[in-house]
Design an enzyme around this catalytic site. Sequence first.
Site, short mmCIF file in Angstrom:
data_model
loop_
_atom_site.label_atom_id
_atom_site.label_comp_id
_atom_site.label_asym_id
_atom_site.label_seq_id
_atom_site.Cartn_x
_atom_site.Cartn_y
_atom_site.Cartn_z
CG ASP A 301 -2.16 0.68 1.05
OD1 ASP A 301 -2.07 1.76 0.22
OD2 ASP A 301 -3.19 0.64 1.89
CD GLU A 498 -6.44 5.94 2.54
OE1 GLU A 498 -5.59 5.59 3.48
OE2 GLU A 498 -6.45 6.20 1.38
C1 BGC Z 1 -5.01 3.32 0.30
C2 BGC Z 1 -5.23 2.35 -1.00
C3 BGC Z 1 -4.97 2.76 -2.13
C4 BGC Z 1 -3.65 3.50 -2.32
C5 BGC Z 1 -3.37 4.19 -3.62
C6 BGC Z 1 -3.94 4.13 0.16
O1 BGC Z 1 -3.51 5.29 0.84
O2 BGC Z 1 -4.76 2.48 1.44
O3 BGC Z 1 -6.47 1.61 -0.48
O4 BGC Z 1 -5.12 1.81 -3.07
O5 BGC Z 1 -3.59 4.56 -1.29
O6 BGC Z 1 -3.95 5.35 -3.69
#
Ligand code: BGC
Length: 608
Positions: A301, A498
């Site tokens: 991630d 998030e």
């Molecule tokens: C998130 C992921 C995402 C990634 C790319 C991260 O902050 O947890 O779910 O795919 O960013 O944008």
Amino acid sequence: MLSQKKIGPLLPSPPPDALYRQPNVPIDVRVNDLLTRMTLEEKIGQMALVDKNSLSNIQDVSHYHLGAVLSGAGAKPRINTPAHWQEMVLSFRQEALRTRLGIPILYGIDANHGNANVLGATIFPHAIGLGASHDKELVQQVAAATANEMKAVGLNWTYSPSLDAPKDIRWGRVYEAFSDNPQLNAELGTAYIQGTQIAADNKVSTPYTLATAKHFVGTGAMIWGSSYNKRFKIDQGTTVPSQQLLDSQYLLPFNAAVDAHVSSVMVSLNHWGETRTIDSSQLVNDKLKKELNFQGFVVSDWYGGYEYARSSHYEANITSINAGLDMMMLPFEYKKFISDVRTAVSRGRIKQSRIDDATRRILYQKFKAGLFDEILVSRKQNDVGSAKNRLLARKAVAASAVLLKNSAATLPLSKNGLKILVAGDSADNVGKQCGAWTVEWQGVNGNWLPGSTSILQGIRNTVGSNTKIDYDRNGLFPTTSSKADVGIVVVGEAPYAEGLGDNANPQLSDNDLKTIERVRQASTRVIVIIVAGRPLLISQQIPNWDVAIMAWLPGSEGSGIADVLFGNQNFTARLPISWPARLSQIPVEPSGLTADQSKLLFLRDYGL
Ligand code: BGC
């Protein structure tokens, strides 16, 4: 810095008839041929995923032989139009082809509810709404339409679907998941992957978009208060290790994703007990790669290799690559990553065979998706926000709205002859309908997404000319002698993404409750439509409402809500997640068992 001696220009470019360049040669043979031609630097470059805004300059794509570039949420072209997106994405992809080996890059993005970073794209319901539809075919169609909208602007890799099964509605990522039921996640995740990875335009000969199953693993079971991020409460937190739950719940949807040949799996930012999941060879090497027999590549991630690392970045890379990570979403430290990994290999801390395995996995998926054989040309972006895709999204909105209460058979409403009041902060706000991951990471506010329809507009477009609609956001209507026939109040959450959406007490705001009360006073019947990413705590209020509808985050096509209100479509959706009555019930097990063993407000699968 890499020494110039070791890279690109001084090595010869393989001949045009090299085995790996030939479309009809079996993929294994092509991969082997290419691998034998690659230097260590070229292999390590494949393992690097860099954010487009973090590249010092576009030539670094070829100079460092990068394997992939991403637009992190909100990382868009200077002007946000489909044409500018295509121009930007193709410029990165073309830059990669300038290397001596001409290995195509992946260009990744979070197209998790449509290709929603692109202004003018169709915004589909967030996954929780698709989960409520329980409709595999619909989910597959939505994924395929999204992939077509991605392909129209040159993107070839999406960070979806999420297979998390949230047990705690306070988590800010509940809506990104289909359900709290691992089994439903397995089914809909499979449908989503199949929809994404079929060739766009349904032609087997055209390249397909790669899907990513995320977030591996047990992320929906993180414990409130355990976040390692000081700004968050549960996101980026800790999952209590349990071999039994791992085998019976957490791995289930990933197993299905592997069976559906998902190209990549993203490892979560959570901790598995004391260990960062990304450092766990037991989870990544043993469970995902050996036990589930995952043949694709494992990606970290955002900043996942370094986030909460207890050692230097050099050591962190060694640990996670040895644990089975194949590609690192750096997303900006690419120069140091490449030199660190090279040093680690030269010192024997990472075996050459591990680098070869990671590279092989990445290349295999690129070959399999047809990227080596694709001719990069700019094309019309007709698929973006097309009438066909918007119609599908409208259908998905209607299929995802859950009817929680319908006293005295208030619904469906007649389209004719009624006096209707419409109010609420989310009634005429497409930004709120779409939620986060829309144009910006944290979403947008208001009605400026091209081609979109708010719920209010959808209602206005649906009723007959002899129906009178009055709208006031706050429900401040002039007092009249007679009440309106119906009041429709659309309330809920403002967008969040998030950990910024972690919320200790998810409920309607005082302002929302006041608006509902005003409209209730002014109407014979009151209908409350909730636009939110998770179940809200409404057990005190719902007895006062005649009708309650959970619309989730429906996206750009508000008419889908009007369709179920006025009977163009029947309500068919069922709750994809348990709906708690109070905080003491959280977390809720997939079985529906609450923390305090009291009765939920609504069981999963409920829906009138
Ligand atoms: C998130 C992921 C995402 C990634 C790319 C991260 O902050 O947890 O779910 O795919 O960013 O944008």
